[in-house]
Design a protein around this motif. Structure first.
Motif, mmCIF file in Angstrom:
data_model
loop_
_atom_site.group_PDB
_atom_site.id
_atom_site.type_symbol
_atom_site.label_atom_id
_atom_site.label_comp_id
_atom_site.label_asym_id
_atom_site.label_seq_id
_atom_site.Cartn_x
_atom_site.Cartn_y
_atom_site.Cartn_z
ATOM 1 N N LEU A 23 101.471 33.049 15.109
ATOM 2 C CA LEU A 23 101.451 32.410 16.421
ATOM 3 C C LEU A 23 101.307 33.445 17.531
ATOM 4 O O LEU A 23 100.546 33.263 18.477
ATOM 5 N N ASN A 24 102.046 34.533 17.404
ATOM 6 C CA ASN A 24 102.008 35.569 18.428
ATOM 7 C C ASN A 24 100.599 36.116 18.617
ATOM 8 O O ASN A 24 100.193 36.462 19.721
ATOM 9 N N ALA A 25 99.845 36.190 17.523
ATOM 10 C CA ALA A 25 98.513 36.785 17.576
ATOM 11 C C ALA A 25 97.426 35.778 17.947
ATOM 12 O O ALA A 25 96.274 36.164 18.134
ATOM 13 N N SER A 26 97.729 34.497 18.042
ATOM 14 C CA SER A 26 96.663 33.519 18.256
ATOM 15 C C SER A 26 96.900 32.576 19.432
ATOM 16 O O SER A 26 95.984 32.276 20.199
ATOM 17 N N GLU A 65 106.480 25.169 21.268
ATOM 18 C CA GLU A 65 107.848 24.733 20.936
ATOM 19 C C GLU A 65 108.259 25.279 19.582
ATOM 20 O O GLU A 65 109.410 25.657 19.380
ATOM 21 N N LEU A 66 107.305 25.339 18.653
ATOM 22 C CA LEU A 66 107.607 25.925 17.345
ATOM 23 C C LEU A 66 108.019 27.389 17.513
ATOM 24 O O LEU A 66 108.963 27.855 16.869
ATOM 25 N N GLU A 67 107.337 28.116 18.411
ATOM 26 C CA GLU A 67 107.702 29.512 18.690
ATOM 27 C C GLU A 67 109.165 29.602 19.112
ATOM 28 O O GLU A 67 109.903 30.474 18.666
ATOM 29 N N ARG A 68 109.587 28.694 20.006
ATOM 30 C CA ARG A 68 110.988 28.683 20.448
ATOM 31 C C ARG A 68 111.926 28.399 19.278
ATOM 32 O O ARG A 68 112.979 29.001 19.145
ATOM 33 N N ALA A 112 112.189 31.415 17.134
ATOM 34 C CA ALA A 112 112.914 32.516 17.774
ATOM 35 C C ALA A 112 114.411 32.407 17.509
ATOM 36 O O ALA A 112 115.102 33.411 17.416
ATOM 37 N N GLN A 113 114.932 31.175 17.381
ATOM 38 C CA GLN A 113 116.373 31.016 17.182
ATOM 39 C C GLN A 113 116.723 30.708 15.731
ATOM 40 O O GLN A 113 117.845 30.314 15.438
ATOM 41 N N GLN A 114 115.749 30.902 14.834
ATOM 42 C CA GLN A 114 115.963 30.558 13.436
ATOM 43 C C GLN A 114 116.756 31.631 12.711
ATOM 44 O O GLN A 114 116.455 32.810 12.814
ATOM 45 N N THR A 115 117.778 31.217 11.988
ATOM 46 C CA THR A 115 118.511 32.181 11.166
ATOM 47 C C THR A 115 118.033 32.095 9.719
ATOM 48 O O THR A 115 118.237 33.011 8.936
ATOM 49 N N GLU A 116 117.374 30.975 9.368
ATOM 50 C CA GLU A 116 116.853 30.848 8.012
ATOM 51 C C GLU A 116 115.563 31.670 7.862
ATOM 52 O O GLU A 116 114.895 31.981 8.838
ATOM 53 N N GLN A 117 115.227 32.014 6.618
ATOM 54 C CA GLN A 117 114.058 32.846 6.355
ATOM 55 C C GLN A 117 112.799 32.019 6.172
ATOM 56 O O GLN A 117 111.691 32.527 6.299
ATOM 57 N N VAL A 118 112.980 30.757 5.819
ATOM 58 C CA VAL A 118 111.853 29.936 5.388
ATOM 59 C C VAL A 118 111.951 28.561 6.036
ATOM 60 O O VAL A 118 113.044 28.030 6.211
#
Lengths: 379, 379
Positions: free
Chosen positions: A142-145, A210-213, A216-222
């Protein structure tokens, strides 16, 4: 319905789901958030849905009485945001849908609407697939696109990011017609995504922001990702984001990327960005155009902006240049956007002629290709 | 003209004087800052003057060539603000008034105007007085009064703060017709202000907001203040602020202050502010009105806001109440403004009837009297 939870929890979750509340609701209930308190699970579910994007969260709470209601998102957030950092009790009278919030010596009443009219969340069809994708890979893609997607709503399919994927890698592509960013992120072979799948979707940029947000606060890996031809769902233990997909075929961007280049230029990404940021002050006064003069004999590049009768600026940067000299001009914002999305120490600019597309790439592991169309200028 | 100084120094001083640059200049030169480099003093003087307010600073610099020019404030600040933290050299070509800024590998040209047309700063007349006032006293007086001045330009004299003073004390008063703040600050007997003087001026609030900024960064203890009937000058070693005074006679505000009260209420200032801030979310949805119900038997005050069909809120606060019960309503913003300007732990509200002015005072050393008109409501 009656539940109690810490103010900090309630406001954080209200803020998160509120992003999917309609800005100009076509029906009053679309300005509301749906609350469902579940006494068995001791959980409250909050849902906002503007008919294109839905966000749902589950919040642990002390639920004294189960129930469901919808409450005005903005007003509720404003009130809860100001409450002291203590437990908040929300009690809803079923007949009137009136919610009473109590916190300390404060008591607030907010008028809601019954949940019957709240639109049901979209369901996936039988052909849907489910995969598990690493949070880090999604973040990187996402950051790159995302920045390169069109913001002009009339550009329809270009307002989304095209994501394709198999078991081993994901590719993110976005273009607004002036620039194109293509990023490939590798999925670990031994990771949770090892099961084969076939993903080809164009997701609205708005949902991805919104997915980026959420990432950003995700503690899970997947994250679990489910999709069919019409919708895509991103799901963690507590949070769910559901977006409609963009309809139509995405342009075949691969054919836009030149395969051979007459000129190459390597330079420090941060120095180039700093010089561009400075000179942008002048470029932004007029037409956002910066001229690059690439000199092989001097092994340097000069950035120049002229705002006639106002000011002019020039910055010199050392560079490794191969190929003959070139004068070429760009929209300075497009150039900066691409450089900001990379994280390499050095970047490579590959060009042919002054009127042909240029490709910027990080000199690193990162597999990003940023194509940018030059601006035609008279010399 | 040619001088060199650190970028950080140049941008800080540009930012400071720029506040006196005309927002809508009636002549192009009023959008510029006047630069005068003095090789003997190794100093550069920057002046901005919009014909009402002037700000002048002196900046230590390595001056290679004396000279004078005016340069566009906004463009110059934008460019200098982006330059790296290093030395900046400003070289001005006399004939064309073109300034060349060099910093690192960057080179910027900005077109200026000759200084001949820059308006001369106002001079005080022979009757002017000079006093030395403690920075802290000015800070305190402004903090307690400035917020209450009228912002509506048609209110003329009320858009200023009325300042009166003698050798022992200063009094600051400001009112917009709905509320009045009067603050007395004591000048130390043994301080620099011991010489007698007679100050009676109304200073535009806009100039005083800039004075507040100047005071905030002051390392000196005392400012020189010069004034006649038309202008006032505040001066530290490096900075000078000159303002035109407001013309006309200031209302006799002393006669507005009630001398006797039937009811008194003491309560914690911070608790009251926190409750008001919360309930303001609702009050601001409608008419900014908060109702206070003061109960002597309960020794408490209830704050209530009703926004019919939207929400209602209620906050309860313990208080020491003397006199009979009272229901009274205020513009919540006016009440908050006054409380914010105080620094006492406790405040006292003194009232008569629901339609008569109320006085709020800090229970502390601070000598501030804040008068506020209640709002008439139907019960």
């Amino acid at each position: 319905m009656r539940f109690t939870c810490p103010q900090s929890q309630l406001i954080a979750n209200l803020a998160f789901v509120s992003r999917a509340v309609a800005v100009r609701p076509t029906h009053p209930i679309l300005a509301n958030i749906r609350f469902e308190a579940d006494g068995d699970r001791q959980e409250v579910e909050l849902v906002a849905y503007d008919l294109s994007l839905a966000i749902r969260v589950r919040l642990a709470a002390d639920v004294a009485e189960s129930g469901v209601v919808t409450l005005p998102a903005k007003l509720l957030s404003d009130i809860v945001g100001k409450l002291p950092a203590a437990d908040v009790t929300v009690a809803v009278e079923k007949d009137t849908c009136t919610a009473t919030l109590t916190c300390g010596a404060g008591r607030y009443q907010v008028y809601g609407l019954g949940a019957e009219d709240f639109p049901p969340l979209p369901q996936l069809n039988d052909s849907s697939q489910r995969v598990y994708l690493p949070v880090e890979a999604l973040r990187e893609g996402l950051n790159a696109s995302l920045f390169a997607a069109a913001t002009d709503e009339t550009k329809r399919i270009l307002t989304g990011v095209h994501v394709t994927g198999s078991a081993t890698a994901l590719e993110f592509a976005a273009t607004d017609g002036h620039r194109l960013s293509v990023a490939e992120v590798v999925l670990l072979e031994d990771g949770a995504a090892a099961a084969p799948f076939a993903l080809t979707v164009t997701i609205p940029a708005r949902a991805l922001r919104e997915l980026e947000r959420m990432l950003a606060q995700q503690t899970e890996q997947v994250l679990a990702v489910m999709f069919d031809q019409v919708h895509i769902i991103f799901q963690s233990a507590q949070q769910t984001l559901i977006s409609r997909l963009l309809d139509g075929s995405y342009p075949n961007y691969r054919q836009l990327l030149p395969t051979q280049f007459e000129r190459q230029l390597s330079l420090e990404r941060r120095s180039l960005m700093a010089s561009l940021e400075r000179i942008a002050v002048l470029a932004d006064q007029r037409n956002h155009i910066v001229k690059l003069s690439i000199s092989q004999s001097q092994q340097e590049v000069a950035l120049a902006v002229e705002a006639p009768e106002v000011a002019m600026g020039r910055e010199l940067l050392p560079a490794q240049v191969s190929g003959s000299d070139l004068h070429i001009a760009f929209n300075i914002r497009y150039l900066l956007d691409g450089l900001k999305s990379m994280n390499a120490h050095e970047v490579q600019l590959c060009a042919n002629q002054a009127n042909q597309p240029v490709v910027v790439q990080p000199v690193s592991e990162q597999k990003t290709t940023y194509l940018i169309m030059p601006v035609q200028i008279r010399d």
